[in-house]
Every structure is written in C-alpha cells, then in structure tokens.
Write a protein that holds these residues in place. Structure first.
Motif, PDB file in Angstrom:
ATOM      1  N   VAL A 141     -19.724  13.788 -49.983  1.00 33.57           N
ATOM      2  CA  VAL A 141     -19.150  14.009 -51.310  1.00 33.57           C
ATOM      3  C   VAL A 141     -20.262  14.558 -52.205  1.00 33.57           C
ATOM      4  N   ALA A 142     -20.133  15.802 -52.635  1.00 29.95           N
ATOM      5  CA  ALA A 142     -21.146  16.407 -53.497  1.00 29.95           C
ATOM      6  C   ALA A 142     -21.163  15.695 -54.846  1.00 29.95           C
ATOM      7  N   THR A 143     -22.343  15.248 -55.254  1.00 31.53           N
ATOM      8  CA  THR A 143     -22.480  14.530 -56.526  1.00 31.53           C
ATOM      9  C   THR A 143     -23.673  15.087 -57.301  1.00 31.53           C
ATOM     10  N   PRO A 144     -23.626  16.366 -57.691  1.00 28.78           N
ATOM     11  CA  PRO A 144     -24.747  16.969 -58.411  1.00 28.78           C
ATOM     12  C   PRO A 144     -24.909  16.371 -59.801  1.00 28.78           C
ATOM     13  N   GLY A 145     -26.055  16.639 -60.370  1.00 27.23           N
ATOM     14  CA  GLY A 145     -26.357  16.145 -61.713  1.00 27.23           C
ATOM     15  C   GLY A 145     -27.807  15.731 -61.790  1.00 27.23           C
ATOM     16  N   HIS A 146     -28.204  14.805 -60.943  1.00 28.31           N
ATOM     17  CA  HIS A 146     -29.619  14.458 -60.828  1.00 28.31           C
ATOM     18  C   HIS A 146     -30.369  15.650 -60.251  1.00 28.31           C
ATOM     19  N   THR A 147     -29.844  16.216 -59.170  1.00 25.52           N
ATOM     20  CA  THR A 147     -30.347  17.441 -58.560  1.00 25.52           C
ATOM     21  C   THR A 147     -29.154  18.271 -58.110  1.00 25.52           C
ATOM     22  N   ALA A 148     -29.415  19.533 -57.778  1.00 29.32           N
ATOM     23  CA  ALA A 148     -28.337  20.414 -57.337  1.00 29.32           C
ATOM     24  C   ALA A 148     -27.842  20.077 -55.943  1.00 29.32           C
ATOM     25  N   ASP A 149     -28.682  19.424 -55.136  1.00 27.57           N
ATOM     26  CA  ASP A 149     -28.316  19.146 -53.748  1.00 27.57           C
ATOM     27  C   ASP A 149     -27.842  17.722 -53.525  1.00 27.57           C
ATOM     28  N   LEU A 185     -23.650  15.124 -63.822  1.00 27.64           N
ATOM     29  CA  LEU A 185     -23.835  13.757 -63.341  1.00 27.64           C
ATOM     30  C   LEU A 185     -22.703  12.857 -63.832  1.00 27.64           C
ATOM     31  N   TYR A 186     -22.323  13.002 -65.075  1.00 31.93           N
ATOM     32  CA  TYR A 186     -21.217  12.205 -65.612  1.00 31.93           C
ATOM     33  C   TYR A 186     -19.959  12.396 -64.758  1.00 31.93           C
ATOM     34  N   ARG A 187     -19.642  13.636 -64.443  1.00 30.52           N
ATOM     35  CA  ARG A 187     -18.435  13.912 -63.656  1.00 30.52           C
ATOM     36  C   ARG A 187     -18.580  13.425 -62.222  1.00 30.52           C
ATOM     37  N   SER A 188     -19.792  13.543 -61.669  1.00 30.56           N
ATOM     38  CA  SER A 188     -20.021  13.056 -60.306  1.00 30.56           C
ATOM     39  C   SER A 188     -19.822  11.555 -60.211  1.00 30.56           C
ATOM     40  N   VAL A 189     -20.353  10.815 -61.178  1.00 34.92           N
ATOM     41  CA  VAL A 189     -20.220   9.359 -61.141  1.00 34.92           C
ATOM     42  C   VAL A 189     -18.758   8.952 -61.277  1.00 34.92           C
ATOM     43  N   HIS A 190     -18.029   9.629 -62.139  1.00 36.27           N
ATOM     44  CA  HIS A 190     -16.613   9.273 -62.268  1.00 36.27           C
ATOM     45  C   HIS A 190     -15.833   9.643 -61.011  1.00 36.27           C
ATOM     46  N   ARG A 191     -16.285  10.659 -60.314  1.00 36.49           N
ATOM     47  CA  ARG A 191     -15.673  10.957 -59.019  1.00 36.49           C
ATOM     48  C   ARG A 191     -15.928   9.814 -58.040  1.00 36.49           C
ATOM     49  N   LEU A 192     -17.159   9.291 -58.046  1.00 31.34           N
ATOM     50  CA  LEU A 192     -17.472   8.150 -57.193  1.00 31.34           C
ATOM     51  C   LEU A 192     -16.626   6.932 -57.548  1.00 31.34           C
ATOM     52  N   TYR A 193     -16.425   6.708 -58.834  1.00 30.87           N
ATOM     53  CA  TYR A 193     -15.647   5.548 -59.270  1.00 30.87           C
ATOM     54  C   TYR A 193     -14.198   5.604 -58.793  1.00 30.87           C
ATOM     55  N   GLU A 194     -13.707   6.802 -58.544  1.00 32.50           N
ATOM     56  CA  GLU A 194     -12.313   6.949 -58.124  1.00 32.50           C
ATOM     57  C   GLU A 194     -12.134   6.923 -56.610  1.00 32.50           C
ATOM     58  N   LEU A 195     -13.217   6.849 -55.874  1.00 34.74           N
ATOM     59  CA  LEU A 195     -13.103   6.812 -54.415  1.00 34.74           C
ATOM     60  C   LEU A 195     -12.489   5.487 -53.951  1.00 34.74           C
ATOM     61  N   PRO A 196     -11.796   5.491 -52.803  1.00 32.62           N
ATOM     62  CA  PRO A 196     -11.201   4.254 -52.273  1.00 32.62           C
ATOM     63  C   PRO A 196     -12.230   3.408 -51.526  1.00 32.62           C
ATOM     64  N   VAL A 197     -13.289   3.006 -52.237  1.00 36.59           N
ATOM     65  CA  VAL A 197     -14.361   2.189 -51.664  1.00 36.59           C
ATOM     66  C   VAL A 197     -14.620   1.006 -52.588  1.00 36.59           C
ATOM     67  N   THR A 198     -15.259  -0.011 -52.068  1.00 34.72           N
ATOM     68  CA  THR A 198     -15.564  -1.196 -52.880  1.00 34.72           C
ATOM     69  C   THR A 198     -17.049  -1.468 -52.992  1.00 34.72           C
ATOM     70  N   ARG A 199     -17.841  -0.951 -52.041  1.00 31.54           N
ATOM     71  CA  ARG A 199     -19.277  -1.235 -52.014  1.00 31.54           C
ATOM     72  C   ARG A 199     -20.081   0.029 -52.308  1.00 31.54           C
ATOM     73  N   MET A 200     -21.069  -0.086 -53.185  1.00 35.50           N
ATOM     74  CA  MET A 200     -21.939   1.034 -53.526  1.00 35.50           C
ATOM     75  C   MET A 200     -23.371   0.668 -53.146  1.00 35.50           C
ATOM     76  N   PHE A 201     -23.998   1.522 -52.322  1.00 35.98           N
ATOM     77  CA  PHE A 201     -25.373   1.292 -51.888  1.00 35.98           C
ATOM     78  C   PHE A 201     -26.290   2.282 -52.595  1.00 35.98           C
ATOM     79  N   LEU A 202     -27.352   1.755 -53.194  1.00 33.14           N
ATOM     80  CA  LEU A 202     -28.252   2.502 -54.045  1.00 33.14           C
ATOM     81  C   LEU A 202     -29.465   3.003 -53.262  1.00 33.14           C
TER      82      LEU A 202
END
Length: 297
Positions: A141-149, A185-202
């Motif tokens: 899942v592409a999540t640009p914002g911090h970096t382009a890649d 980055l704002y849009r990427s994070v909200h995309r992550l929030y809408e995924l059908p997952v419960t656990r986020m690994f940093l």
C-alpha cells in the motif's frame, strides 16, 4: 490464518525490524533489517541482522523476502547482507527511483558510481501489488508523505507502516525530506486507518523517559489518541502543525551514510583501487558577518 510477528529493537537508531510468518509455515519475510554502523570509526557490523537470521533458523524459518518500507535516513539497511546469506529477494516501493535520482544529484554521483533506475533491488512494488510469502499474502500500500517511496505492508490483520506514524504519544513522521509532502502524509495515514486491519506495527518509536518503546499499536488507539493524526484533525491543521514542527528539526545523525547505502539496497559503495570503500559527505561553508549573521556558500 494466524500471522506471527517477531520484533527486534535496534536501540542505537530506535528502529524495529520484524520477522513475519504464518503459523505452521516455513516461509518468512523480514521487514526493515538494520546494519550496525559507527559513524566515528566508519565501521559497519552485522550483529543486529545476525540476531534476526539466528531467530529464523532456530524457528525453522526460511527467509524468502526482505521488504523495505522506504530508503531510511536514520539507519543503514542490512538487506544486502541478509540476501547474500539466505537467497531472499529484496523489494521496495517503485518510488525509490525518484529518491535515487534526488540523492544521486545531491551526492554528485556519476553513472559509473550509481545508476538510478532501481536495478539494485530485486523487485519494485507498485501500489496494490501482492507478494506471496508461503501461505501469507502481502499487500503493498503506497503511503507517501514522509518520502516519495514510502510503502506499507498489509499481512492478515496487521499493517507495517514504516515511518508514517509513531506511537500515539509521539505522533507522525517528518515531511521535510526531498519528496516529502505533509498533505500526502495526511491522506496516506487516513488510508491506513480505513484498512481492514487491527494491528499497526511501527518502524520507530521515541518514548518519553521511563516509558517502554512500542512496536505494536492497535489501529483504534491511533485513531483515537495519536497526537498529530487522530480522528477529527483536519488536513489544514495537520499540515500547519507538521510544517512548523519540521522547520525546527535537526538533520538526522546518519542521513548521508544511510541514504548512500539504502538507495543501493543495503550494499556498501564499491571498493576503490586501494580496496577501501568510501561514503561521501556534502560540505558547505557558512560565512559569519560582523553582527553574527550567517550566509551559505
């Protein structure tokens, strides 16, 4: 199917590496492996990566893929070392080519030094692409914002988010690197929030003194409590905060060594005629005027 995640903490750079596999399956992936590096001596070593490899071997696991969430600016990747010892393939988001071009120019590398087309990696991932790690399906899942890649990886009920977010008390990643964008980055994070997952690994956590670092955070907790990007924070509010905050941040301690290795998929620069390997460091002189003001040069 149960997704098993084994975290490894690299204290010097506050980085999490993960060994991921399905219960009862020998195939595994490693996400964001770290090469130990002492900037003062210029010595790189493999102790942290060897711990991951030893854990995989002890558990009877075969490392098939090494996944990078982006070209990190705060630690050197051990992907090349692990690849050499396991035969695993190394993958990163296709946006790495843009990052390679940027830092090839910044470091004044010629085509003999470095080719900026992604060939250093075994596979460049596009948004929505899937990889198989034995019985596990990994969704990129592409999540640009911090970096382009920047790329996040969804595996079962878990998502590995790289530097997009830290723990709720620490907030979000900086967006002032070349190719960074707070709006994205704002849009990427909200995309992550809408995924059908419960656990986020940093990939990182920077806890307050006396507080243990966190590798895993429930997505629901991030949405409710993340100090930068909880539900209800508008894009304009976030961008204003992030822009102000980024303006006061120092350059990462290992920025130049990290990027020179990481755009090469964890390979050190080629040995020169004397057998030594060398990293470049850009330098500029700031002239101070009589009143103490400085100008770049």
């Amino acid at each position: 199917m149960q997704v098993n995640v084994i975290p490894f903490r690299h204290e010097d750079t506050a980085t999490w590496t993960y060994l991921v596999h399905a219960s009862g399956d020998a195939a595994a992936a490693v996400i964001d492996p770290v090469l130990d590096y002492d900037a003062a001596s210029g010595e790189a070593s493999t102790g942290s990566a060897a711990r991951v490899l030893a854990a995989a071997e002890a558990a009877g696991l075969r490392i098939d893929w090494i996944l990078e969430t982006h070209a990190h600016a705060d630690h050197l990747s051990a992907a090349a070392w692990l690849r050499e010892r396991t035969g695993a393939r190394v993958a990163i988001g296709a946006g790495i080519v843009q990052v390679q071009h940027t830092f090839k120019d910044r470091l004044h590398l010629d085509d003999q030094d470095f080719v900026a087309d992604g060939r250093q990696f075994d596979h460049l991932l596009n948004d929505g692409e899937e990889l198989q790690v034995g019985a596990l399906t990994v969704l990129a899942v592409a999540t640009p914002g911090h970096t382009a890649d920047s790329m996040s990886y969804v595996v079962g009920d878990a998502v590995f988010v790289g530097d997009t977010l830290f723990s709720p008390a620490s907030g979000s990643a900086r967006c002032d690197f070349p190719g960074g964008d707070a709006h994205a980055l704002y849009r990427s994070v909200h995309r992550l929030y809408e995924l059908p997952v419960t656990r986020m690994f940093l990939c990182h956590d920077y806890p307050a003194a006396g507080t243990a670092p966190r590798a895993e955070v429930p997505v629901s907790e991030q949405r409710a409590q993340n100090i930068h990007l909880r539900d209800g924070v508008s894009e304009a509010e976030f961008v204003a905060m992030r822009t102000t905050r980024d303006a006061g941040l120092a350059v990462p301690r290992l920025l130049w060594p990290s990027l020179q290795v990481n755009i090469r998929a964890g390979h050190l620069p080629e040995a020169e005629s004397n057998g030594g390997r060398y990293l470049r460091l850009p330098v500029r002189l700031r002239e101070a005027s009589a009143d103490g003001a400085q100008s770049g040069g």
